[in-house]
Each structure stands twice: as structure tokens, then as C-alpha cells.
Design an enzyme around this catalytic site. Structure first.
Site, PDB file in Angstrom:
ATOM      1  N   LYS A  13      -7.330  52.077  19.547  1.00  0.00           N
ATOM      2  CA  LYS A  13      -7.461  50.592  20.134  1.00  0.00           C
ATOM      3  C   LYS A  13      -6.323  50.277  21.079  1.00  0.00           C
ATOM      4  O   LYS A  13      -6.529  49.992  22.008  1.00  0.00           O
ATOM      5  CB  LYS A  13      -7.859  49.528  19.106  1.00  0.00           C
ATOM      6  CG  LYS A  13      -8.878  49.883  18.334  1.00  0.00           C
ATOM      7  CD  LYS A  13      -9.172  48.644  17.358  1.00  0.00           C
ATOM      8  CE  LYS A  13      -8.195  48.694  16.326  1.00  0.00           C
ATOM      9  NZ  LYS A  13      -8.211  49.771  14.989  1.00  0.00           N
ATOM     10  N   ARG A  88     -11.300  41.180  12.616  1.00  0.00           N
ATOM     11  CA  ARG A  88     -11.616  42.235  11.595  1.00  0.00           C
ATOM     12  C   ARG A  88     -12.336  41.679  10.468  1.00  0.00           C
ATOM     13  O   ARG A  88     -12.562  42.568   9.455  1.00  0.00           O
ATOM     14  CB  ARG A  88     -10.062  42.463  10.883  1.00  0.00           C
ATOM     15  CG  ARG A  88      -9.420  43.794  11.542  1.00  0.00           C
ATOM     16  CD  ARG A  88      -8.204  43.909  10.796  1.00  0.00           C
ATOM     17  NE  ARG A  88      -7.342  45.243  10.692  1.00  0.00           N
ATOM     18  CZ  ARG A  88      -6.833  45.488  11.684  1.00  0.00           C
ATOM     19  NH1 ARG A  88      -6.307  44.853  12.773  1.00  0.00           N
ATOM     20  NH2 ARG A  88      -6.045  46.798  11.564  1.00  0.00           N
ATOM     21  N   ARG A 122       1.451  59.900  13.953  1.00  0.00           N
ATOM     22  CA  ARG A 122       1.688  58.689  14.846  1.00  0.00           C
ATOM     23  C   ARG A 122       2.913  58.304  14.583  1.00  0.00           C
ATOM     24  O   ARG A 122       3.443  58.026  13.552  1.00  0.00           O
ATOM     25  CB  ARG A 122       0.801  57.612  14.799  1.00  0.00           C
ATOM     26  CG  ARG A 122       1.098  56.219  15.475  1.00  0.00           C
ATOM     27  CD  ARG A 122      -0.109  55.487  15.671  1.00  0.00           C
ATOM     28  NE  ARG A 122      -0.246  54.640  14.416  1.00  0.00           N
ATOM     29  CZ  ARG A 122      -1.217  53.706  14.483  1.00  0.00           C
ATOM     30  NH1 ARG A 122      -2.080  53.514  15.642  1.00  0.00           N
ATOM     31  NH2 ARG A 122      -1.198  53.009  13.190  1.00  0.00           N
ATOM     32  N   ARG A 155       5.304  54.121  11.139  1.00  0.00           N
ATOM     33  CA  ARG A 155       4.882  52.826  10.444  1.00  0.00           C
ATOM     34  C   ARG A 155       4.841  52.899   9.056  1.00  0.00           C
ATOM     35  O   ARG A 155       4.183  54.242   8.562  1.00  0.00           O
ATOM     36  CB  ARG A 155       3.554  52.504  11.039  1.00  0.00           C
ATOM     37  CG  ARG A 155       3.781  51.449  12.420  1.00  0.00           C
ATOM     38  CD  ARG A 155       2.714  51.259  13.001  1.00  0.00           C
ATOM     39  NE  ARG A 155       1.613  50.765  12.268  1.00  0.00           N
ATOM     40  CZ  ARG A 155       0.449  50.465  12.541  1.00  0.00           C
ATOM     41  NH1 ARG A 155       0.081  50.303  13.966  1.00  0.00           N
ATOM     42  NH2 ARG A 155      -0.553  49.891  11.677  1.00  0.00           N
ATOM     43  N   ARG A 166      -6.479  51.617   4.098  1.00  0.00           N
ATOM     44  CA  ARG A 166      -7.044  50.892   5.545  1.00  0.00           C
ATOM     45  C   ARG A 166      -8.489  51.274   5.887  1.00  0.00           C
ATOM     46  O   ARG A 166      -9.132  50.488   6.428  1.00  0.00           O
ATOM     47  CB  ARG A 166      -5.900  51.320   6.560  1.00  0.00           C
ATOM     48  CG  ARG A 166      -4.462  50.501   6.368  1.00  0.00           C
ATOM     49  CD  ARG A 166      -3.334  51.222   7.148  1.00  0.00           C
ATOM     50  NE  ARG A 166      -3.573  51.281   8.476  1.00  0.00           N
ATOM     51  CZ  ARG A 166      -2.886  51.915   9.195  1.00  0.00           C
ATOM     52  NH1 ARG A 166      -2.191  52.843   8.907  1.00  0.00           N
ATOM     53  NH2 ARG A 166      -3.251  51.770  10.569  1.00  0.00           N
TER      54      ARG A 166
HETATM   55  P1  ADP Z   1      -4.342  49.661  12.797  1.00  0.00           P
HETATM   56  O1  ADP Z   1      -3.641  50.636  13.300  1.00  0.00           O
HETATM   57  O2  ADP Z   1      -4.788  49.838  11.175  1.00  0.00           O
HETATM   58  O3  ADP Z   1      -5.488  49.264  13.637  1.00  0.00           O
HETATM   59  P2  ADP Z   1      -2.830  47.029  13.109  1.00  0.00           P
HETATM   60  O4  ADP Z   1      -1.540  47.476  14.092  1.00  0.00           O
HETATM   61  O5  ADP Z   1      -3.858  46.723  14.105  1.00  0.00           O
HETATM   62  O6  ADP Z   1      -3.288  48.337  12.245  1.00  0.00           O
HETATM   63  O7  ADP Z   1      -2.441  46.145  12.018  1.00  0.00           O
HETATM   64  C1  ADP Z   1      -1.644  46.458  11.056  1.00  0.00           C
HETATM   65  C2  ADP Z   1      -1.962  45.652   9.824  1.00  0.00           C
HETATM   66  O8  ADP Z   1      -1.549  44.237  10.097  1.00  0.00           O
HETATM   67  C3  ADP Z   1      -3.153  45.501   8.994  1.00  0.00           C
HETATM   68  O9  ADP Z   1      -3.253  46.755   8.309  1.00  0.00           O
HETATM   69  C4  ADP Z   1      -3.043  44.321   8.644  1.00  0.00           C
HETATM   70  O10 ADP Z   1      -2.544  44.019   7.220  1.00  0.00           O
HETATM   71  C5  ADP Z   1      -2.447  43.362   9.634  1.00  0.00           C
HETATM   72  N1  ADP Z   1      -3.482  42.932  10.528  1.00  0.00           N
HETATM   73  C6  ADP Z   1      -3.585  42.996  11.842  1.00  0.00           C
HETATM   74  N2  ADP Z   1      -4.485  42.380  12.387  1.00  0.00           N
HETATM   75  C7  ADP Z   1      -5.045  41.752  11.375  1.00  0.00           C
HETATM   76  C8  ADP Z   1      -6.375  40.733  11.398  1.00  0.00           C
HETATM   77  N3  ADP Z   1      -7.062  40.523  12.479  1.00  0.00           N
HETATM   78  N4  ADP Z   1      -6.724  40.314  10.127  1.00  0.00           N
HETATM   79  C9  ADP Z   1      -5.911  40.555   9.000  1.00  0.00           C
HETATM   80  N5  ADP Z   1      -4.844  41.514   8.921  1.00  0.00           N
HETATM   81  C10 ADP Z   1      -4.476  41.923  10.129  1.00  0.00           C
END
Ligand code: ADP
Ligand code: ZN
Length: 219
Positions: A13, A88, A122, A155, A166
Site C-alpha cells: 500500500k 481498517r 523490509r 520497524r 498483524r
Molecule cells: P502495515 O504495514 O501493517 O500496513 P501501518 O504502517 O499502516 O502498517 O501501521 C502500523 C501500525 O499503526 C498498525 O499496526 C496499527 O497499530 C497502527 N495503525 C495505523 N493505521 C491504523 C488504523 N487505521 N487504525 C488503527 N491502527 C492503525
């Protein structure tokens, strides 16, 4: 155009959104980046958020909805946006419906084995957030960002135990959004079945969908 990028963690994404933002001239809004920014700034909110994100859990809806709606009020989001990592949960999608109309949802389909390999390889730039992959999208110099010279790091939530959590959270809370948006008629599927598919190929597919949608809108 107001676009939502949907898909499991590691689906790409952020990688695709950061390319699409340049082509389309609308902001790339990543709630994951916003969350990491709050944590880094060590605000009170950041400290609260950290407990969840370190474990791979979702940050509570009311916090993330507040962050996102503040961001969408900024003038640059008037012409459109690319949302990455939001919504989400169904609750978040309903909140978004109240503040903005979504034109297109790109649903990225990626098999679990690819996701796990991708996330474990990553690395991210500490300074500008650029995303690299040690298998497929290597930086020119190890540990250093091509774009800004910043330090690359893994990360905390890209550790194997957390990746598993996740993915489970995604299945349970986020996957229902596929049906939610399909029913509204705004969802388009994009598949990526190979680890070696270069991002440009997927971006091109997404651009084709966007152009078709824009044409439809004008007819
Ligand atoms: P990923 O690579 O899993 O898509 P992100 O970088 O989008 O991860 O998000 C990292 C973390 O930030 C998530 O695991 C969550 O804890 C928090 N987070 C991000 N966006 C949201 C959201 N829309 N609702 C709830 N938590 C979020
Ligand atoms: Zn950088």
C-alpha cells in the site's frame, strides 16, 4: 480523486501510494506514518499509541479517526487523496463516509507467504519514510536511504511474532471492508502473486483503473 488503498500489511500500500501521489498530485495520507510520527515526537498521544502499535494491534478507533479527520481538513486534501492504512475497521469506514466520499478502493490481493517474506525483509528510512526491501528493492548503499541519505531501520512491528499478529488482526477486523466497499460498487481488485513483480508494474495497473474511473465520471 479520493482513493483508498486496501490490503493486508505488506501488500505494498505504502510503496504504491508513494508513487501514485507523484503521478496524481494529491497527498498520500498514511495513518501508519502518522502513528509513527506521534510516537517519535513522544507526545502524550504517542505514548498511548505505542502500546498498541508495538504489539501489532490496532490503535483504538476514536484516536485514529480523530487524527485522520484533522488531516483531511487540511487544504491539500480538498482535491483528493490517497489513503494508506485507513480505514481498517468497519467503524472507521463509517466514520470516513461521514466526512468524505470515497471514489475508488484499490484492493491489493497478496498471498500470505509473499507478505511474510516481504515484511521480514523490509527496511524503512528514519528520515523520509522511504520503503526498501533487502530482497527486491535494495538501497544502493547498505543501510542508507537513496533519496535522502537517512538511516534505514527495521520497524519494531516487522518482527516475525508481530507480523503473525498483524495478519490475524487484518483477517478479523479489516477484511470485512472488502465486502463493505464492494457493495458500494467502488472496489477494484489488483493481484500480486510474485515477490519479484516490480512496483512499477502494479502502479501501472492501478493507473489504468484510475484512468478508466475518471473517464466514466466524465461520461
Ligand atoms: P502495515 O504495514 O501493517 O500496513 P501501518 O504502517 O499502516 O502498517 O501501521 C502500523 C501500525 O499503526 C498498525 O499496526 C496499527 O497499530 C497502527 N495503525 C495505523 N493505521 C491504523 C488504523 N487505521 N487504525 C488503527 N491502527 C492503525
Ligand atoms: Zn530517506
Amino acid at each position: 480523486m479520493r482513493i483508498v488503498m486496501l490490503g493486508p500489511p505488506g501488500a505494498g500500500k505504502g510503496t504504491y501510494a508513494s508513487r501514485l501521489t507523484k503521478i496524481l498530485g494529491v497527498p498520500h495520507i498514511s495513518t501508519g506514518d502518522m502513528v509513527r510520527e506521534e510516537i517519535r515526537a513522544q507526545t502524550e498521544l504517542g505514548r498511548k499509541i505505542k502500546q498498541y502499535s508495538d504489539k501489532g494491534e490496532l490503535v483504538p478507533d476514536e484516536i485514529i479517526i480523530q487524527l485522520l479527520s484533522n488531516r483531511l481538513e487540511k487544504p491539500d486534501a480538498e482535491k483528493g487523496y490517497i489513503l494508506d492504512g485507513f480505514p481498517r475497521t468497519i467503524n472507521q469506514a463509517e466514520a470516513l463516509d461521514k466526512i468524505s466520499k470515497v471514489d475508488l478502493v484499490i484492493n491489493l490481493n497478496v498471498p500470505d507467504d509473499i507478505i511474510i517474506t516481504r515484511l521480514s525483509n523490509r527496511v524503512v528510512c528514519r528520515k523520509c519514510g522511504a520503503i526498501y526491501n533487502l530482497l527486491t528493492l535494495k538501497p544502493k548503499k547498505e543501510g542508507v536511504c537513496d533519496k535522502c541519505g537517512g538511516e534505514l531501520y527495521q520497524r519494531r512491528d516487522d518482527k516475525p511474532e508481530v507480523i503473525k499478529e498483524r495478519l490475524e488482526v487484518y483477517r478479523k477486523k479489516t477484511e470485512p471492508l472488502i465486502d463493505y466497499y464492494r457493495r458500494k460498487g467502488v472496489l477494484k481488485d489488483v493481484r500480486c502473486d510474485s515477490l519479484m513483480t516490480p512496483p512499477e508494474v502494479i502502479v501501472e495497473q492501478i493507473m489504468k483503473i484510475i484512468n478508466e474511473e475518471e473517464k466514466k465520471g466524465k461520461d
